[in-house]
Write a protein that holds these residues in place. Structure first.
Motif, PDB file in Angstrom:
ATOM      1  N   THR A  68       0.859  -1.192   0.000  1.00 14.98           N
ATOM      2  CA  THR A  68       0.000   0.000   0.000  1.00 14.98           C
ATOM      3  C   THR A  68       0.890   1.235   0.000  1.00 14.98           C
ATOM      4  OG1 THR A  68      -0.021  -0.126   2.391  1.00 14.98           O
ATOM      5  CG2 THR A  68      -1.901  -1.131   1.241  1.00 14.98           C
ATOM      6  N   GLY A  69       2.015   1.138  -0.751  1.00  8.02           N
ATOM      7  CA  GLY A  69       3.043   2.175  -0.633  1.00  8.02           C
ATOM      8  C   GLY A  69       2.963   3.321  -1.615  1.00  8.02           C
ATOM      9  N   ILE A  70       4.133   3.865  -1.885  1.00  7.36           N
ATOM     10  CA  ILE A  70       4.208   5.088  -2.688  1.00  7.36           C
ATOM     11  C   ILE A  70       4.041   4.834  -4.181  1.00  7.36           C
ATOM     12  CG2 ILE A  70       5.563   6.540  -1.153  1.00  7.36           C
ATOM     13  CD1 ILE A  70       8.048   5.304  -2.121  1.00  7.36           C
ATOM     14  N   GLY A  71       4.147   3.578  -4.579  1.00  8.91           N
ATOM     15  CA  GLY A  71       3.951   3.243  -5.994  1.00  8.91           C
ATOM     16  C   GLY A  71       5.081   3.749  -6.881  1.00  8.91           C
ATOM     17  N   ILE A  72       4.987   3.448  -8.156  1.00  7.77           N
ATOM     18  CA  ILE A  72       6.018   3.850  -9.121  1.00  7.77           C
ATOM     19  C   ILE A  72       5.311   4.591 -10.266  1.00  7.77           C
ATOM     20  CG2 ILE A  72       7.859   3.002 -10.660  1.00  7.77           C
ATOM     21  CD1 ILE A  72       7.708   0.350  -8.948  1.00  7.77           C
ATOM     22  N   SER A  73       5.806   5.770 -10.604  1.00 10.13           N
ATOM     23  CA  SER A  73       5.149   6.561 -11.656  1.00 10.13           C
ATOM     24  C   SER A  73       5.234   5.824 -13.002  1.00 10.13           C
ATOM     25  CB  SER A  73       5.823   7.926 -11.786  1.00 10.13           C
ATOM     26  OG  SER A  73       7.108   7.755 -12.326  1.00 10.13           O
ATOM     27  N   THR A  74       4.276   6.102 -13.886  1.00  7.99           N
ATOM     28  CA  THR A  74       4.235   5.425 -15.197  1.00  7.99           C
ATOM     29  C   THR A  74       5.576   5.594 -15.914  1.00  7.99           C
ATOM     30  OG1 THR A  74       2.027   6.345 -15.204  1.00  7.99           O
ATOM     31  CG2 THR A  74       2.679   5.136 -17.174  1.00  7.99           C
ATOM     32  N   GLU A  75       6.121   6.790 -15.832  1.00  7.38           N
ATOM     33  CA  GLU A  75       7.394   7.096 -16.502  1.00  7.38           C
ATOM     34  C   GLU A  75       8.522   6.192 -15.973  1.00  7.38           C
ATOM     35  OE1 GLU A  75       8.788  10.879 -15.424  1.00  7.38           O
ATOM     36  OE2 GLU A  75      10.172  11.024 -17.105  1.00  7.38           O
ATOM     37  N   ASN A  76       8.545   6.027 -14.622  1.00 10.87           N
ATOM     38  CA  ASN A  76       9.624   5.239 -14.007  1.00 10.87           C
ATOM     39  C   ASN A  76       9.455   3.738 -14.193  1.00 10.87           C
ATOM     40  OD1 ASN A  76      11.287   7.230 -13.147  1.00 10.87           O
ATOM     41  ND2 ASN A  76      10.339   7.425 -11.114  1.00 10.87           N
ATOM     42  N   GLN A  77       8.214   3.328 -14.503  1.00  4.67           N
ATOM     43  CA  GLN A  77       7.964   1.878 -14.573  1.00  4.67           C
ATOM     44  C   GLN A  77       8.837   1.189 -15.621  1.00  4.67           C
ATOM     45  OE1 GLN A  77       3.765   0.914 -14.768  1.00  4.67           O
ATOM     46  NE2 GLN A  77       3.344   2.137 -12.956  1.00  4.67           N
ATOM     47  N   GLN A  78       9.173   1.930 -16.712  1.00  2.51           N
ATOM     48  CA  GLN A  78      10.002   1.304 -17.762  1.00  2.51           C
ATOM     49  C   GLN A  78      11.439   1.080 -17.312  1.00  2.51           C
ATOM     50  OE1 GLN A  78       9.720   4.326 -20.735  1.00  2.51           O
ATOM     51  NE2 GLN A  78       7.528   4.469 -20.327  1.00  2.51           N
ATOM     52  N   ARG A  79      11.828   1.786 -16.209  1.00  2.00           N
ATOM     53  CA  ARG A  79      13.248   1.698 -15.820  1.00  2.00           C
ATOM     54  C   ARG A  79      13.486   0.903 -14.542  1.00  2.00           C
ATOM     55  NH1 ARG A  79      13.256   7.466 -17.381  1.00  2.00           N
ATOM     56  NH2 ARG A  79      13.209   7.992 -15.178  1.00  2.00           N
ATOM     57  N   VAL A  80      12.388   0.255 -14.083  1.00  2.00           N
ATOM     58  CA  VAL A  80      12.467  -0.451 -12.808  1.00  2.00           C
ATOM     59  C   VAL A  80      13.573  -1.499 -12.764  1.00  2.00           C
ATOM     60  CG1 VAL A  80      11.165  -2.281 -11.633  1.00  2.00           C
ATOM     61  CG2 VAL A  80      10.183  -0.032 -11.865  1.00  2.00           C
ATOM     62  N   PHE A  81      13.806  -2.176 -13.921  1.00  2.27           N
ATOM     63  CA  PHE A  81      14.796  -3.266 -13.910  1.00  2.27           C
ATOM     64  C   PHE A  81      16.185  -2.835 -14.364  1.00  2.27           C
ATOM     65  CE2 PHE A  81      10.653  -5.410 -14.415  1.00  2.27           C
ATOM     66  CZ  PHE A  81      10.672  -6.157 -13.249  1.00  2.27           C
ATOM     67  N   GLU A  82      16.376  -1.512 -14.507  1.00  2.97           N
ATOM     68  CA  GLU A  82      17.714  -1.046 -14.888  1.00  2.97           C
ATOM     69  C   GLU A  82      18.629  -1.121 -13.670  1.00  2.97           C
ATOM     70  OE1 GLU A  82      17.546   2.948 -16.378  1.00  2.97           O
ATOM     71  OE2 GLU A  82      16.387   2.328 -18.134  1.00  2.97           O
ATOM     72  N   PRO A  83      19.764  -1.840 -13.798  1.00  5.30           N
ATOM     73  CA  PRO A  83      20.659  -1.943 -12.633  1.00  5.30           C
ATOM     74  C   PRO A  83      21.136  -0.559 -12.171  1.00  5.30           C
ATOM     75  CG  PRO A  83      21.369  -3.407 -14.402  1.00  5.30           C
ATOM     76  CD  PRO A  83      20.266  -2.580 -14.951  1.00  5.30           C
ATOM     77  N   PHE A  84      21.221  -0.397 -10.900  1.00  8.22           N
ATOM     78  CA  PHE A  84      21.710   0.825 -10.227  1.00  8.22           C
ATOM     79  C   PHE A  84      20.770   2.018 -10.378  1.00  8.22           C
ATOM     80  CE2 PHE A  84      25.454  -1.609 -11.579  1.00  8.22           C
ATOM     81  CZ  PHE A  84      25.922  -1.961 -10.324  1.00  8.22           C
ATOM     82  N   ASN A  85      19.606   1.846 -10.961  1.00  9.73           N
ATOM     83  CA  ASN A  85      18.676   2.964 -11.061  1.00  9.73           C
ATOM     84  C   ASN A  85      17.697   2.890  -9.902  1.00  9.73           C
ATOM     85  OD1 ASN A  85      16.993   5.028 -11.770  1.00  9.73           O
ATOM     86  ND2 ASN A  85      16.923   4.455 -13.953  1.00  9.73           N
ATOM     87  N   ARG A  86      17.784   3.879  -9.017  1.00 11.99           N
ATOM     88  CA  ARG A  86      16.922   3.847  -7.833  1.00 11.99           C
ATOM     89  C   ARG A  86      15.692   4.724  -8.039  1.00 11.99           C
ATOM     90  NH1 ARG A  86      18.517   4.221  -2.251  1.00 11.99           N
ATOM     91  NH2 ARG A  86      16.666   2.892  -2.178  1.00 11.99           N
ATOM     92  N   LEU A  87      15.503   5.192  -9.221  1.00  7.25           N
ATOM     93  CA  LEU A  87      14.308   5.947  -9.630  1.00  7.25           C
ATOM     94  C   LEU A  87      14.033   7.145  -8.724  1.00  7.25           C
ATOM     95  CD1 LEU A  87      11.994   2.848 -10.304  1.00  7.25           C
ATOM     96  CD2 LEU A  87      13.531   3.949 -11.908  1.00  7.25           C
ATOM     97  N   GLY A  88      15.080   7.824  -8.347  1.00  5.87           N
ATOM     98  CA  GLY A  88      14.902   9.060  -7.575  1.00  5.87           C
ATOM     99  C   GLY A  88      15.090   8.897  -6.077  1.00  5.87           C
ATOM    100  N   TYR A  89      15.343   7.650  -5.611  1.00  7.38           N
ATOM    101  CA  TYR A  89      15.491   7.467  -4.154  1.00  7.38           C
ATOM    102  C   TYR A  89      16.961   7.443  -3.708  1.00  7.38           C
ATOM    103  CZ  TYR A  89      10.557   6.750  -3.937  1.00  7.38           C
ATOM    104  OH  TYR A  89       9.215   6.965  -4.004  1.00  7.38           O
ATOM    105  N   GLU A  90      17.843   7.890  -4.630  1.00  3.30           N
ATOM    106  CA  GLU A  90      19.275   7.861  -4.332  1.00  3.30           C
ATOM    107  C   GLU A  90      19.591   8.655  -3.078  1.00  3.30           C
ATOM    108  OE1 GLU A  90      17.958   8.751  -7.167  1.00  3.30           O
ATOM    109  OE2 GLU A  90      18.538   7.166  -8.555  1.00  3.30           O
ATOM    110  N   ALA A  91      18.963   9.827  -2.973  1.00  3.54           N
ATOM    111  CA  ALA A  91      19.306  10.713  -1.859  1.00  3.54           C
ATOM    112  C   ALA A  91      18.380  10.531  -0.661  1.00  3.54           C
ATOM    113  CB  ALA A  91      19.242  12.165  -2.353  1.00  3.54           C
TER     114      ALA A  91
END
Ligand code: ADP
Length: 503
Positions: free
Chosen positions: A427-450
């Motif tokens: 029931t969390g924050i979900g993933i935006s449609t734009e980010n969904q295509q990059r979910v399986f890219e290694p090392f891509n934290r989709l904005g949660y790096e910081a």
């Protein structure tokens, strides 16, 4: 000496044979039909009555241009014999082909006063030739014919075009052909041909390079067959096909080089992995070991509160670094095919209970409820340890990327025949449609790096690869600010005992 009646008899026989073999017609100087034999009527479909007095144009088809008939008329009206192939139209308006010879009969004034036309039906021959030409045109193949006795080597225009020559430009001899073969291929090609001619092999085919007009080499797939032998079974004529396989060969070579390169890169990666595994872990383990020693207060180490805090930071950062190294090395190992699985029958309820026990402390800390909902008891084909790692990653993510007081639901269901689906819904924050295509890219934290949510962005890549290796699929759906659903589909194991008990 032959007497007159014998001569008459022979000439009658000749006429009969001719009438049986060929279509014969006669026209006057204007081209009006004055005679047709039975064979002519049969082929054209007209009766003699329908033809006599008609102009020869009655048989005209639309197959030839006007110039064709003009040239023919010019030849015969000037007293010369015309020979060629004509397409005529029958009474049923069907085309038929004849090989014709038109002989002008010259009157006393030296001008043609009638024409005799001899025709042979070549329709089926023509059709066979046409379909052969069409087939060859479609395949792009060329034909060659080698007279072994005389050494002549005749080729179709396509053959010459294949090597960049104009029609008739190549010398039609076997010696010229031999000269055009790449020196590195000649010996093997000749061995195969002569073995075939000597009956040591059933067929002849080879791949060879032939020199094109521009000096480049074309790869040719050549095959042939003896089509004529003498009474002693000695081969006289051989006929065959040439197919240009240069593009395929180049592609194959490029693939081979790429494969070689990939294998070298893979080897380099393996060496790197082995080295790094040692080079990174060894110093890090000693840092962690000494930090733990310091933190334990043994060896009479009395640390101040600040020092203790700092040692704790060394420990937590070191642990984080160690798990990061583990993740990176694992991803690299998967990518280079260095991981082997031990596939067995895995009881899903047992496995998931174990995973929940492992994630419980983190869920409690974050105040997230983890619930499990089971359908039928399902057993899947999987590597126990790796599937545990997969579910641990999905459930940990569902907790990490959840909201305050949120929840995680784990469901197991029969998805399709022999497929079990393990679903993790949060029931969390979900993933935006734009980010969904990059979910399986290694090392891509989709904005949660910081952010203060820790992670490396490798977990899902590793997870997906592991699921793939277990012949399963990983899928997900997500809605921003509503939550995400990740699922794993795996093949179920059919329980024979269950089947028996249901009988
Ligand atoms: P990480 O170590 O960052 O968690 P993962 O590879 O497991 O790496 O996930 C990649 C990214 O996908 C995460 O950084 C996060 O942005 C997003 N993600 C993964 N799972 C979820 C989830 N359940 N809800 C929202 N975002 C998620």
């Amino acid at each position: 000496m032959t007497n007159k009646s014998e001569l008459d008899y022979e000439s009658q026989l000749e006429k009969d044979a001719f009438n049986l073999h060929a279509c014969i017609s006669m026209t006057n100087a204007r081209g009006d039909i004055t005679y047709v034999n039975q064979k002519f009527c049969e082929l054209s479909g007209y009766s003699a009555d329908e033809l006599l007095g008609q102009n020869h144009r009655i048989l005209l088809s639309a197959q030839h241009p006007d110039s064709f008939y003009e040239e023919m008329w010019q030849t015969i009206s000037s007293g010369q014999i015309w020979e060629g192939e004509i397409c005529n139209k029958s009474k049923a308006r069907e085309c038929y082909w004849v090989k014709a010879t038109i002989v002008p009969c010259i009157d006393k004034k030296g001008e043609p006063d009638k024409y005799i036309c001899y025709q042979t039906d070549v329709t089926s021959l023509k059709r066979n030739n046409d379909s052969l030409s069409l087939t060859l045109e479609a395949t792009g193949d060329a034909i060659w014919e080698w007279n072994i006795e005389t050494g002549s080597f005749n080729v179709t225009p396509r053959y010459e075009a294949m090597l960049g020559y104009d029609t008739g430009e190549l010398k039609p001899t076997i010696d010229a052909w031999v000269e055009s073969v790449h020196p590195d291929d000649l010996e093997s090609v000749q061995t195969v041909i002569y073995d075939y001619l000597d009956g040591k092999r059933d067929n002849y085919y080879s791949e060879l390079r032939l020199k094109a007009k521009d000096g480049s080499w074309r790869w040719i797939y050549c095959r042939g067959k003896v089509i004529l032998r003498d009474k002693d079974n000695k081969p006289i004529t051989m006929m065959g096909l040439h197919t240009d396989i240069t593009d395929e060969k180049n592609l194959k070579d490029a693939l081979y080089i790429a494969k070689e390169k990939a294998e070298l890169a893979n080897q380099a990666k393996s060496t790197f992995l082995t080295n790094m595994n040692h080079e990174l872990r060894t110093p890090l383990n000693s840092i962690l070991g000494f930090a733990q020693l310091l933190a334990s207060g043994r060896n009479d180490n009395v640390l101040s509160a600040t020092q203790r805090d700092r040692v704790e930071t060394i420990l937590s950062s070191g642990q984080y670094l160690l798990s990061l190294i583990d993740d990176i090395l694992e991803l690299a190992a998967i990518e280079s095919g260095k991981i082997s699985l031990a596939v067995e029958s895995v009881d899903l309820s047992k496995l998931i209970s174990e995973v929940i026990t492992l994630v419980k402390p983190a869920a409690d800390t974050a105040n997230i409820k983890v619930n499990m909902l089971f359908g039928p008891k399902l057993t899947v084909e999987a590597d126990y340890r790796r599937l545990k790692q997969v579910l641990l990653n999905l459930i940990t993510n569902a907790i990490k990327y959840n909201r305050q007081d949120g929840s995680v639901l784990i469901q197991v269901e029969q998805h399709a025949d022999q497929v079990a689906r393990i679903k993790v819904t949060d029931t969390g924050i979900g993933i935006s449609t734009e980010n969904q295509q990059r979910v399986f890219e290694p090392f891509n934290r989709l904005g949660y790096e910081a952010s203060d949510i820790c992670g490396s962005g490798i977990g899902l890549s590793v997870t997906r690869e592991l699921v793939k290796m277990m012949n399963g699929t990983l899928g997900f759906s997500s809605e921003e600010n509503v939550g995400s659903k990740f699922w794993v589909d795996l093949k179920t194991v059919v329980d024979i005992n269950d089947n028996f008990s249901s009988l």
